[in-house]
Design a protein around this motif. Structure first.
Motif, PDB file in Angstrom:
ATOM      1  N   LEU A  16       0.818  -1.210   0.000  1.00 25.01           N
ATOM      2  CA  LEU A  16       0.000   0.000   0.000  1.00 25.01           C
ATOM      3  C   LEU A  16       0.853   1.261   0.000  1.00 25.01           C
ATOM      4  N   ALA A  17       2.058   1.171   0.592  1.00 29.42           N
ATOM      5  CA  ALA A  17       2.940   2.332   0.651  1.00 29.42           C
ATOM      6  C   ALA A  17       3.757   2.504  -0.620  1.00 29.42           C
ATOM      7  N   GLU A  93       1.054   8.314  -1.707  1.00 29.43           N
ATOM      8  CA  GLU A  93       0.688   6.979  -1.237  1.00 29.43           C
ATOM      9  C   GLU A  93       0.496   6.949   0.274  1.00 29.43           C
ATOM     10  N   LEU A  94       1.321   7.703   1.020  1.00 30.11           N
ATOM     11  CA  LEU A  94       1.166   7.721   2.471  1.00 30.11           C
ATOM     12  C   LEU A  94      -0.168   8.343   2.872  1.00 30.11           C
ATOM     13  N   ALA A  95      -0.601   9.357   2.139  1.00 29.81           N
ATOM     14  CA  ALA A  95      -1.908   9.960   2.432  1.00 29.81           C
ATOM     15  C   ALA A  95      -3.014   8.932   2.245  1.00 29.81           C
ATOM     16  N   THR A  99      -5.395   7.092   5.205  1.00 35.20           N
ATOM     17  CA  THR A  99      -6.850   7.028   5.062  1.00 35.20           C
ATOM     18  C   THR A  99      -7.333   5.588   5.142  1.00 35.20           C
ATOM     19  N   GLY A 100      -6.596   4.680   4.479  1.00 39.93           N
ATOM     20  CA  GLY A 100      -6.972   3.268   4.518  1.00 39.93           C
ATOM     21  C   GLY A 100      -6.861   2.680   5.916  1.00 39.93           C
ATOM     22  N   GLN A 133       7.613   5.505   4.272  1.00 38.66           N
ATOM     23  CA  GLN A 133       8.089   6.227   3.096  1.00 38.66           C
ATOM     24  C   GLN A 133       9.524   5.841   2.761  1.00 38.66           C
ATOM     25  N   GLU A 134      10.227   5.229   3.745  1.00 40.63           N
ATOM     26  CA  GLU A 134      11.583   4.760   3.466  1.00 40.63           C
ATOM     27  C   GLU A 134      11.582   3.707   2.352  1.00 40.63           C
TER      28      GLU A 134
END
Length: 564
Positions: A16-17, A93-95, A99-100, A133-134
């Motif tokens: 997902l990230a 993607e982090l946003a 949310t997920g 995010q890494e």
């Protein structure tokens, strides 16, 4: 040191990230061009300086001069583009990931998350999600760019001297393997403990400052402070060990870089003396390994970032289970329609247990609530009163039958049940914002006139005017209001939500005896013609209620929520 195997749930979180390929490819390309510019800059500079020492006509140097300027500029430009494009893709993607995560947490909260304390949960949802995010920024993107550039650099050196290229490739492989091994031995354990220590420190800080007055009153503030300091020192030591591992890694790569330069000079020298290559080409062969190892230094950092991202993914996956824990309601695939009007509530032989507990908290409970009826449910501590309240609003699941307007509660969406049955908890949660914002989330379209009217109904009209209106702060967790005022605010929220059934769970528990009856009368009067289930272990005036039900504990029941 072997790394723990990543669980399937953590792999899903990492997925997902990870940005889609069309967003990540531009960043990879920019990174590869930036790294290639670094290598080309050094190669071009080495060639230019050496060739200039031979004092050829300036025309023979002009292309190299332009190249040095171009590569110096392009390295910075492509580096900027890499950061810009990569962070844009990762943050998008982090946003969506946050949310997920929230969308999966909300259906199981609050009782499905009791295994995690507040600070630990906050640490996982903030710091550990940030660590994810890494994965795209520090693992996928630099690894892909580095492999492309290293392949091109070794190939370019091979075109000048095959032996030097072999030495460079061997030093690269040995250096990277030794650096990664050194870092893993020196810092892997520390890196994996940073996340848990950060969560434990957040818990300790919340406990310390949240209960500071109580700790001072019982002379326990010193011990609590020592716990905070001990966790802070442990986190500092773990961070220092991780930094030391990074330093050792850099040292290993520097030694390997020096060995590559020396080896390249030694194996290319015979070709220089034999006249097979010129002095400018020899300078390129000797100097390019420095730039190549600068680029290759990203590989150990990739492994470090990979461990951090994997640890964060495991902790996020642990906070957000793929499936709802046992005992937490699950929304049906096709929810039934919500019954209109004030419904009839009927419980038959109902049993329930807290998530994480193997003992029933209530067992074989029969209860009916007719529309507009006011029922007092009383019983000693531990009899399951709070458990029943959480069952009625579908925070926890149940066995047997719970029907709302003739429809089994399992057939309704849990959110729909909570629009029918509103809960005023024993200790209402008040946010550290003004009074208006503590009310308006129950009815976002409500204006100030409606908010003041509902506060007047619950007996807070004069108090609100004395405090300066709806902008009055309530303090952290309602620190600036009394227990009775907090209960009135909670009832005002429930009235704004317009639930036809209200469950008042121990509304006078935090109020002194002299004011308890007055508060209870005001709350019931403000409830109007709604159905009210009043939960209390101290009873209520008989003229305020229609029926009394006694709830007795059994030896097998457990009314204690499961917690870590």
């Amino acid at each position: 040191m072997s790394e723990p195997r990543l669980s399937q749930a953590a792999r899903a979180v990492l997925g997902l990230a990870r940005p889609p390929l069309h967003r990540l490819l531009p960043a990879i390309a920019a990174g590869a061009l930036s790294a290639a510019s670094t290598v080309a800059l050094l190669a071009c500079s080495a060639w230019l300086i050496t060739r200039a020492s031979e004092q050829p006509p300036i025309l023979f140097l002009s292309l190299a001069v332009v190249g040095v300027r171009a590569f110096a500029l392009s390295r910075a430009v492509f580096r900027y583009l890499e950061r810009l494009l990569g962070h844009d893709a990762a943050f998008r993607e982090l946003a969506e990931l946050r949310t997920g995560i929230l969308s999966r947490l909300i259906p199981i909260a609050p009782d499905g998350t009791r295994a995690l304390r507040r600070g630990e949960l906050l640490s996982r949802l903030v710091h550990d999600v940030d660590d994810l995010q890494e994965h795209p920024l520090r693992v996928i993107q630099p690894l892909a760019s580095t492999l492309v550039v290293l392949t091109a650099a070794v190939t370019g050196i091979a075109m000048l001297d095959a032996s030097a290229a072999g030495v460079l490739l061997a030093c690269l492989i040995v250096g990277v393997v030794l650096a990664v091994t050194t870092q893993s031995l020196a810092a892997a354990r520390a890196e994996r403990t940073i996340g848990p220590l950060r969560g434990a420190l957040a818990d300790a800080l919340l406990d310390h400052f949240g209960a500071f007055e109580t700790l001072r009153a019982f002379d326990a503030e010193g011990a609590s402070r020592e716990r905070v300091l001990a966790l802070g020192n442990a986190l500092q030591r773990a961070s220092a060990r991780a930094a030391a591992g990074a330093g050792l890694t850099a040292a290993v790569m520097a030694l390997a870089s020096g060995a590559a330069v020396l080896g390249s000079v030694l194996v290319a020298a015979p070709s220089l003396f034999a006249g097979d290559i010129g002095a400018p080409a020899f300078a390129v062969v000797a100097m390019v390994p420095l730039a190549v190892f600068e680029v290759a230094g990203a590989v150990p950092l990739v492994m470090q970032a990979r461990r951090i991202a994997h640890a964060g993914a495991e902790r996020v996956a642990g906070a957000v289970p793929a499936e709802a824990p046992a005992g937490v309601p699950v929304a049906p695939a096709r929810p039934a329609s919500v019954p209109a009007g004030a419904p009839h509530i009927a419980l038959r032989s109902l049993s329930a247990r807290w998530p994480g507990s193997d003992r029933p908290a209530i067992k074989d409970v029969d209860l009916t609530l007719a529309p507009g009826e006011r029922v007092l449910l009383q019983g000693p501590s531990g009899s399951g009163k709070t458990t029943l309240a959480h069952v009625l609003v579908r925070f926890i699941d149940y066995q047997s039958s719970y029907r709302i307007g003739g429809i089994e509660a399992r057939e309704l969406h849990p959110d729909s049940v909570r629009r029918i049955v509103g809960l005023c908890e024993q200790t209402p949660w008040l946010f550290d914002i003004d009074l208006r914002q503590n009310l308006v989330f129950a009815k976002p379209e409500a204006d100030d006139e409606e908010l003041l009217a509902v506060l007047e109904r619950v007996g807070l009209g004069d108090w609100v005017r004395a405090r300066g209106g709806l902008d009055a702060p309530v303090g952290e967790r309602g620190a600036l209001v009394s227990g009775g005022q907090a209960q009135r605010i909670a009832l005002a929220r429930a009235l704004l939500a317009d639930a036809p059934v209200l469950v008042l769970d121990e509304p006078t528990a935090n109020v002194d005896g002299a004011r308890a009856e007055t508060l209870l009368r005001d709350l019931l009067a403000a409830s109007g013609d709604r159905t009210v289930l009043l939960i209390s272990h101290t009873g209520a005036p008989t003229e305020l209620i229609d029926r009394i039900i006694d709830l007795e504990p059994t030896r097998e029941t457990d009314d204690t929520p499961a917690s870590a």
